[in-house]
Write a protein that holds these residues in place. Structure first.
Motif, PDB file in Angstrom:
ATOM      1  N   LEU B  26       0.833  -1.207   0.000  1.00  0.00           N
ATOM      2  CA  LEU B  26       0.000   0.000   0.000  1.00  0.00           C
ATOM      3  C   LEU B  26       0.868   1.258   0.000  1.00  0.00           C
ATOM      4  CD1 LEU B  26      -2.734  -1.232   2.492  1.00  0.00           C
ATOM      5  CD2 LEU B  26      -3.127  -0.586   0.099  1.00  0.00           C
ATOM      6  N   ALA B  27       2.037   1.183   0.657  1.00  0.00           N
ATOM      7  CA  ALA B  27       2.904   2.365   0.775  1.00  0.00           C
ATOM      8  C   ALA B  27       3.495   2.792  -0.572  1.00  0.00           C
ATOM      9  CB  ALA B  27       4.025   2.087   1.780  1.00  0.00           C
ATOM     10  N   VAL B  28       3.618   1.875  -1.513  1.00  0.00           N
ATOM     11  CA  VAL B  28       4.217   2.215  -2.815  1.00  0.00           C
ATOM     12  C   VAL B  28       3.188   2.230  -3.945  1.00  0.00           C
ATOM     13  CG1 VAL B  28       6.490   1.340  -2.130  1.00  0.00           C
ATOM     14  CG2 VAL B  28       4.882  -0.188  -3.303  1.00  0.00           C
ATOM     15  N   ALA B  29       1.907   2.070  -3.622  1.00  0.00           N
ATOM     16  CA  ALA B  29       0.865   2.056  -4.649  1.00  0.00           C
ATOM     17  C   ALA B  29       0.645   3.453  -5.211  1.00  0.00           C
ATOM     18  CB  ALA B  29      -0.443   1.524  -4.054  1.00  0.00           C
ATOM     19  N   THR B  30       0.295   3.510  -6.491  1.00  0.00           N
ATOM     20  CA  THR B  30      -0.170   4.774  -7.073  1.00  0.00           C
ATOM     21  C   THR B  30      -1.698   4.852  -7.055  1.00  0.00           C
ATOM     22  OG1 THR B  30      -0.246   3.824  -9.301  1.00  0.00           O
ATOM     23  CG2 THR B  30       1.816   4.904  -8.633  1.00  0.00           C
ATOM     24  N   ARG B  41     -10.776   2.306   4.363  1.00  0.00           N
ATOM     25  CA  ARG B  41      -9.784   1.972   5.405  1.00  0.00           C
ATOM     26  C   ARG B  41      -8.371   2.446   5.036  1.00  0.00           C
ATOM     27  NH1 ARG B  41     -10.389  -4.278   6.735  1.00  0.00           N
ATOM     28  NH2 ARG B  41      -8.541  -3.749   7.952  1.00  0.00           N
ATOM     29  N   ILE B  42      -8.175   2.912   3.778  1.00  0.00           N
ATOM     30  CA  ILE B  42      -6.835   3.301   3.323  1.00  0.00           C
ATOM     31  C   ILE B  42      -6.649   4.806   3.523  1.00  0.00           C
ATOM     32  CG2 ILE B  42      -5.217   3.243   1.383  1.00  0.00           C
ATOM     33  CD1 ILE B  42      -6.289   0.464   2.319  1.00  0.00           C
ATOM     34  N   PRO B  43      -5.647   5.227   4.305  1.00  0.00           N
ATOM     35  CA  PRO B  43      -5.422   6.668   4.479  1.00  0.00           C
ATOM     36  C   PRO B  43      -4.984   7.305   3.149  1.00  0.00           C
ATOM     37  CG  PRO B  43      -4.094   5.354   6.032  1.00  0.00           C
ATOM     38  CD  PRO B  43      -4.664   4.412   5.029  1.00  0.00           C
ATOM     39  N   SER B  44      -5.488   8.492   2.866  1.00  0.00           N
ATOM     40  CA  SER B  44      -5.061   9.175   1.638  1.00  0.00           C
ATOM     41  C   SER B  44      -3.670   9.773   1.847  1.00  0.00           C
ATOM     42  CB  SER B  44      -6.076  10.259   1.265  1.00  0.00           C
ATOM     43  OG  SER B  44      -6.143  11.206   2.305  1.00  0.00           O
ATOM     44  N   ARG B  45      -2.944   9.934   0.757  1.00  0.00           N
ATOM     45  CA  ARG B  45      -1.617  10.563   0.797  1.00  0.00           C
ATOM     46  C   ARG B  45      -1.302  11.087  -0.601  1.00  0.00           C
ATOM     47  NH1 ARG B  45       1.392   6.923  -1.998  1.00  0.00           N
ATOM     48  NH2 ARG B  45       0.984   4.718  -1.626  1.00  0.00           N
ATOM     49  N   ASP B  46      -0.311  11.969  -0.680  1.00  0.00           N
ATOM     50  CA  ASP B  46       0.111  12.485  -1.984  1.00  0.00           C
ATOM     51  C   ASP B  46       0.582  11.328  -2.864  1.00  0.00           C
ATOM     52  OD1 ASP B  46      -0.461  15.031  -1.277  1.00  0.00           O
ATOM     53  OD2 ASP B  46       1.619  15.666  -0.961  1.00  0.00           O
ATOM     54  N   GLY B  47       0.200  11.361  -4.123  1.00  0.00           N
ATOM     55  CA  GLY B  47       0.665  10.338  -5.064  1.00  0.00           C
ATOM     56  C   GLY B  47      -0.206   9.102  -5.100  1.00  0.00           C
ATOM     57  N   LEU B  48      -1.227   9.065  -4.254  1.00  0.00           N
ATOM     58  CA  LEU B  48      -2.113   7.897  -4.218  1.00  0.00           C
ATOM     59  C   LEU B  48      -3.527   8.319  -4.603  1.00  0.00           C
ATOM     60  CD1 LEU B  48      -2.692   4.889  -3.464  1.00  0.00           C
ATOM     61  CD2 LEU B  48      -3.218   5.705  -1.155  1.00  0.00           C
TER      62      LEU B  48
END
Lengths: 244, 244
Positions: B26-30, B41-48
């Motif tokens: 999940l940490a490296v997913a686009t 359940r997945i926190p949003s972040r830049d690049g995702l």
């Protein structure tokens, strides 16, 4: 002070498959109990005593864990895979049933990634429809029950996972299991031999039932058998969600 | 550049049951693709980019994931539990089978803690002997297959886990499933209703088959049925390793 017994699953081998819940339980344990190769996976540290025991002494091991908990220790019992699937969780409750003074001990079971699901993920999705899990060892049940269950599972068109398919002391029964499958299923049925999944020795072999030979399995192998619709797509094997 | 599709299991709810392997993916997913409550359940972040879709559109969702991967993106498809157990992994391979240009995409499945094993751990070890998993929904198979499979599983004396036992659109079938079990099993057979396991709404109810009522289950419930030897010991339910 009363201690606790936490029965945890270490998954099939790769540390990246151990849940954080289990990692936390291990971090606060005073004692870790288990079969030698599983205890060998736990790093030693100050304040932690490792108790490794041989195979086939599950009930003695469970009793030892409960005795230490009764003395106030925080005991973690380690299994490979999931502790509730052909592993230590049942043995712990058997020990409680045999020894009433253990009834007040706080017992918790923490799930893990069991071998069949790690193996299934490795090849695609062969257990993507209804499936069953059968322990092929007759150490704890008559072989006749295994044969009957296999036949009914095939007639029900379950995909199947076999744990403990074959060992040095039981070299012939898995061949008999394959014979029963050949009587009940078509020759093109997919059979997946997944040995030492998620370890450096991992070896996966997808064959048809006609090609399957008992020698393809040993005690480190989990065997998956597809249902009638399981198919190959490129390097993968999967079972469609639809049936009938 | 060719991307990838990684199909992961988020476990039943508690973040402490997500494997580090899945957390890394999940940490490296686009892009993350999945059913609305799982993507939530997945926190949003830049690049995702999060792509949430409704229930019952598994094949469209899988195709969307593969299309983005074909454009070079690192796509993670999220399922609850284990993606290979009545979840998205089969749908992804179905989409590959339907669309040959997807065959070159790198697909990986990462296992997770499936609901039945989380539920079993919560109550003890009810799946500690041979067991089966059956999806009771007839959205993707004729109900007659479910009935036949249930009956054979009971005759084989499997412990059982039922996924999707009952929904608003299928209120009556689980009652029929309980009737079949009553025909095949003794009235004292243990039935475990485990709702929303490993979430704040968790509710576990252990009853006998005589006491079991269809209304005890909904779509968030996994139902476990013991085998003939499954018993209660204090607050726990477990199945002995021995049989026969």
């Amino acid at each position: 002070m009363i201690g606790s017994v936490t029965v945890v699953g270490l998954g099939p081998g790769d540390e990246a498959l151990i849940t954080p819940e289990v990692t936390c339980a291990l971090a606060v344990a005073t004692d870790v109990v288990g079969y030698i190769p599983y205890v060998a996976r736990i790093p030693s540290r100050d304040g932690l005593t490792l108790h490794a025991s041989d195979n086939r002494v599950e009930l003695e091991r469970a009793t030892h864990a409960l005795e230490m908990a009764a003395e106030g220790r925080r005991v973690v019992v380690v299994s490979s895979g999931d502790p509730g699937v052909f592993a230590m969780a049942s043995a712990v409750f058997e020990a409680v049933e045999h020894t009433p003074r253990f009834a007040s001990i706080n017992i918790r079971v923490m799930p893990g990634i069991t071998a069949m699901l790690a193996a299934a993920a490795r090849v695609g999705a062969p257990l993507g429809h209804d499936f069953c899990a059968i322990n092929l060892s007759d150490n704890l049940k008559p072989w006749e029950i295994v044969e009957r269950r296999l036949r009914l599972a095939a007639q029900a068109d379950f995909a199947m996972a076999f744990y403990n398919p074959r060992s040095a002391s039981r070299p012939h029964q898995f061949a008999r299991a394959l014979d029963i499958l050949r009587e009940e299923c078509e020759a093109t049925r997919l059979v997946i031999f997944a040995r030492a999944v998620a370890t450096p020795e991992e070896d996966i072999n997808i064959v048809t039932l006609a090609e399957a030979r008992a020698e393809m399995a040993d005690m480190r192998t989990v065997v998956l058998v597809g249902n009638a619709a399981t198919r190959r797509i490129g390097p993968y094997a999967y079972t469609p969600r639809r049936a009938g």
